[in-house]
Structures are given as structure tokens and as C-alpha cells.
Scaffold this active site. Structure first.
Site, PDB file in Angstrom:
ATOM      1  N   SER A   8       9.622  25.779 -19.653  1.00 31.37           N
ATOM      2  CA  SER A   8       9.784  24.360 -19.051  1.00 31.37           C
ATOM      3  C   SER A   8      10.179  23.311 -20.405  1.00 31.37           C
ATOM      4  CB  SER A   8       8.479  23.678 -18.585  1.00 31.37           C
ATOM      5  OG  SER A   8       7.360  23.903 -19.746  1.00 31.37           O
ATOM      6  N   ASP A  64       7.041  33.235 -27.033  1.00 33.45           N
ATOM      7  CA  ASP A  64       5.715  33.135 -27.134  1.00 33.45           C
ATOM      8  C   ASP A  64       5.641  32.786 -28.502  1.00 33.45           C
ATOM      9  OD1 ASP A  64       3.197  32.203 -25.966  1.00 33.45           O
ATOM     10  OD2 ASP A  64       2.534  34.002 -26.360  1.00 33.45           O
ATOM     11  N   ALA A  65       4.722  31.820 -29.081  1.00 35.24           N
ATOM     12  CA  ALA A  65       4.533  31.101 -30.622  1.00 35.24           C
ATOM     13  C   ALA A  65       3.202  30.802 -30.712  1.00 35.24           C
ATOM     14  CB  ALA A  65       5.736  30.267 -30.972  1.00 35.24           C
ATOM     15  N   GLY A 139       3.144  19.483 -32.206  1.00 34.09           N
ATOM     16  CA  GLY A 139       2.154  20.730 -32.288  1.00 34.09           C
ATOM     17  C   GLY A 139       1.720  20.322 -33.926  1.00 34.09           C
ATOM     18  N   ASP A 141       2.945  20.833 -36.591  1.00 35.75           N
ATOM     19  CA  ASP A 141       3.900  20.663 -37.744  1.00 35.75           C
ATOM     20  C   ASP A 141       3.430  19.807 -38.755  1.00 35.75           C
ATOM     21  OD1 ASP A 141       5.996  22.054 -36.793  1.00 35.75           O
ATOM     22  OD2 ASP A 141       6.967  20.555 -35.641  1.00 35.75           O
ATOM     23  N   LYS A 159      14.088  22.385 -40.349  1.00 39.02           N
ATOM     24  CA  LYS A 159      12.983  23.071 -39.548  1.00 39.02           C
ATOM     25  C   LYS A 159      13.687  24.198 -38.902  1.00 39.02           C
ATOM     26  CE  LYS A 159       9.488  23.169 -36.264  1.00 39.02           C
ATOM     27  NZ  LYS A 159       8.738  22.665 -34.999  1.00 39.02           N
ATOM     28  N   HIS A 164      10.175  30.050 -37.402  1.00 39.89           N
ATOM     29  CA  HIS A 164      10.098  31.192 -36.979  1.00 39.89           C
ATOM     30  C   HIS A 164      10.630  31.426 -35.661  1.00 39.89           C
ATOM     31  CE1 HIS A 164       7.616  27.826 -35.361  1.00 39.89           C
ATOM     32  NE2 HIS A 164       7.111  28.346 -34.214  1.00 39.89           N
ATOM     33  N   ARG A 165      10.977  30.433 -34.556  1.00 41.09           N
ATOM     34  CA  ARG A 165      11.555  30.667 -33.521  1.00 41.09           C
ATOM     35  C   ARG A 165      13.090  30.888 -33.782  1.00 41.09           C
ATOM     36  NH1 ARG A 165       9.974  26.688 -31.190  1.00 41.09           N
ATOM     37  NH2 ARG A 165       8.208  27.366 -30.036  1.00 41.09           N
TER      38      ARG A 165
HETATM   39  P1  IMP Z   1       5.199  27.968 -27.478  1.00 38.55           P
HETATM   40  O1  IMP Z   1       4.576  29.542 -27.211  1.00 38.55           O
HETATM   41  O2  IMP Z   1       6.307  28.210 -28.210  1.00 38.55           O
HETATM   42  O3  IMP Z   1       4.823  27.213 -26.164  1.00 38.55           O
HETATM   43  O4  IMP Z   1       4.182  27.632 -28.573  1.00 38.55           O
HETATM   44  C1  IMP Z   1       2.847  27.674 -28.341  1.00 38.55           C
HETATM   45  C2  IMP Z   1       1.944  26.550 -29.190  1.00 38.55           C
HETATM   46  O5  IMP Z   1       2.207  26.979 -30.650  1.00 38.55           O
HETATM   47  C3  IMP Z   1       2.472  25.190 -29.049  1.00 38.55           C
HETATM   48  O6  IMP Z   1       1.910  24.468 -28.010  1.00 38.55           O
HETATM   49  C4  IMP Z   1       2.184  24.473 -30.540  1.00 38.55           C
HETATM   50  O7  IMP Z   1       0.788  24.079 -30.381  1.00 38.55           O
HETATM   51  C5  IMP Z   1       2.271  25.855 -31.125  1.00 38.55           C
HETATM   52  N1  IMP Z   1       3.455  25.680 -31.896  1.00 38.55           N
HETATM   53  C6  IMP Z   1       4.638  26.833 -31.705  1.00 38.55           C
HETATM   54  N2  IMP Z   1       5.897  26.459 -32.358  1.00 38.55           N
HETATM   55  C7  IMP Z   1       5.323  25.426 -33.037  1.00 38.55           C
HETATM   56  C8  IMP Z   1       6.008  24.711 -34.069  1.00 38.55           C
HETATM   57  O8  IMP Z   1       7.316  24.841 -34.486  1.00 38.55           O
HETATM   58  N3  IMP Z   1       5.607  23.601 -34.498  1.00 38.55           N
HETATM   59  C9  IMP Z   1       4.319  23.087 -34.414  1.00 38.55           C
HETATM   60  N4  IMP Z   1       3.272  23.929 -33.413  1.00 38.55           N
HETATM   61  C10 IMP Z   1       4.099  25.091 -32.839  1.00 38.55           C
END
Ligand code: IMP
EC number: 3.6.1.66
Length: 179
Positions: A8, A64-65, A139, A141, A159, A164-165
Site C-alpha cells: 500500500s 518485508d522489513a 519509522g 530512522d 539512505k 536494506h531495501r
Molecule cells: P515494512 O515491512 O517495510 O513495511 O516495514 C515494517 C516496519 O519496519 C515499518 O513499519 C518500520 O517500523 C520498520 N522499518 C522498515 N524499514 C525501515 C526503514 O528504512 N527505516 C525505519 N524503519 C523501518
């Protein structure tokens, strides 16, 4: 070929377009996030469900992160989004501030599924947890420092270059080119 990115978050799609030669289309499908401490398992399960439920032929991608803090046994990890909404970033810093070891890393798994082949691509960035600094990013950061700057203090370009992404997307792009 079109890659269907299940999210989303339009920002993720923009970032993916910077790495991939193929067309990237955003799909808003809310897949089930299985409970697991393994980001890869969560992402692959989500990709398979999205592929089955959205009725297209083109491959889907889910990412997923999360933030993994060494002194907290990897917490909040796969629960990063939930913990951000409930505990809050400031209090995650409070959990870590008395620890000697403040090492942490962000991890991202990109999962690809085309109906036959499932593949995952991993990216990580090391850093340490610090008192919140900086206005940018999102998040965790502000409390994540890498090479002297928090991610909230970095430019978007910086960044993206170390994130990571970005690292996971770069591996995915190489694999797509080879295959
Ligand atoms: P998502 O799976 O990428 O949506 O990330 C899940 C959660 O991990 C997010 O809601 C953030 O809390 C945290 N997160 C993931 N990537 C980052 C980033 O690059 N910076 C800060 N928080 C992150």
C-alpha cells in the site's frame, strides 16, 4: 514482463522502479502476515497468497522489513511495524539506552513468486541504536545510526544507497537480468 509489487506504500514502488528494468505495477492487496521470526517465510507466504488471490499471470513481489536489536534478541524484528504503533520508537530507544551493546541492523527480504518459482533476496544494513536525531525518513530512522548519521539525518539518496531495501532490490534486479 510486469512485476506486480504488493504494497500500500507508493514510496516502495518508486524505489523499486529505480532498480528494475521491468515495468513495476502497484497492487493494493492486504496479504496475511503469518506469525514467524523469519522475514523470508512471511514474505514468501504473502507473495503466494497475493498471486493466488489477485488472479493475474505476472509475477508478484512482496517485501518485508524490520529492525533487529542485538541486545533485545532481535526484537522488534518482524513485529517492527506493530511495535512502532504500540510501544513507539522513543521507548524502543529507552529499552536499549542502558545496554552496553547497542548494535542493531535493518533487514529486508524481497520475495518473488511467479506461480512456479519462489525466490528471496536479502538486504541488511548495520548500525547502532542512539537517542533520536533528525527529521527525515520514517519509522525507526531517528534512532538508527549508520556511519555517524542517523537515517533520519541522511538525504533520501544517501539512505536509498545504503538501505536494506536498496540492497535487497539490487540483488533481485541482478537475478531478474540473469534469468
Ligand atoms: P515494512 O515491512 O517495510 O513495511 O516495514 C515494517 C516496519 O519496519 C515499518 O513499519 C518500520 O517500523 C520498520 N522499518 C522498515 N524499514 C525501515 C526503514 O528504512 N527505516 C525505519 N524503519 C523501518
Amino acid at each position: 514482463m510486469t512485476i506486480r509489487f504488493v504494497t500500500s506504500n507508493a514510496g516502495k514502488v518508486r524505489e523499486a522502479r529505480e532498480y528494475l528494468d521491468d515495468d513495476v505495477e502497484q497492487i493494493n492487496y492486504d496479504y496475511t502476515e503469518v506469525q514467524s521470526d523469519d522475514l523470508g517465510e512471511i514474505a514468501v507466504t504473502g507473495a503466494k497468497e497475493a498471486f493466488a488471490e489477485t488472479g493475474g499471470d505476472d509475477p508478484v513481489v512482496v517485501d518485508d522489513a524490520g529492525l533487529f536489536v542485538d541486545a533485545l534478541g532481535g526484537f522488534p524484528g518482524p513485529y517492527s511495524s506493530y511495535v512502532e504503533d504500540t510501544v513507539g520508537v522513543e521507548r524502543v530507544w529507552n529499552l536499549v539506552e542502558r545496554e552496553e551493546n547497542r548494535r542493531a541492523h535493518f533487514r529486508c527480504v524481497v520475495a518473488y513468486y511467479d506461480g512456479e518459482t519462489a525466490e528471496t533476496f536479502d538486504g541488511a544494513v548495520p548500525g547502532r541504536i542512539v537517542a533520536p536525531r533528525g527529521e527525515g525518513g520514517f519509522g525507526y530512522d531517528p534512532i538508527f545510526e549508520h556511519e555517524g548519521e542517523t537515517m533520519a539525518e541522511m538525504s533520501t539518496e544517501r539512505k536509498n544507497a545504503i538501505s536494506h531495501r536498496g540492497r535487497a532490490l539490487a540483488k533481485f534486479a541482478d537475478w531478474l537480468t540473469e534469468n
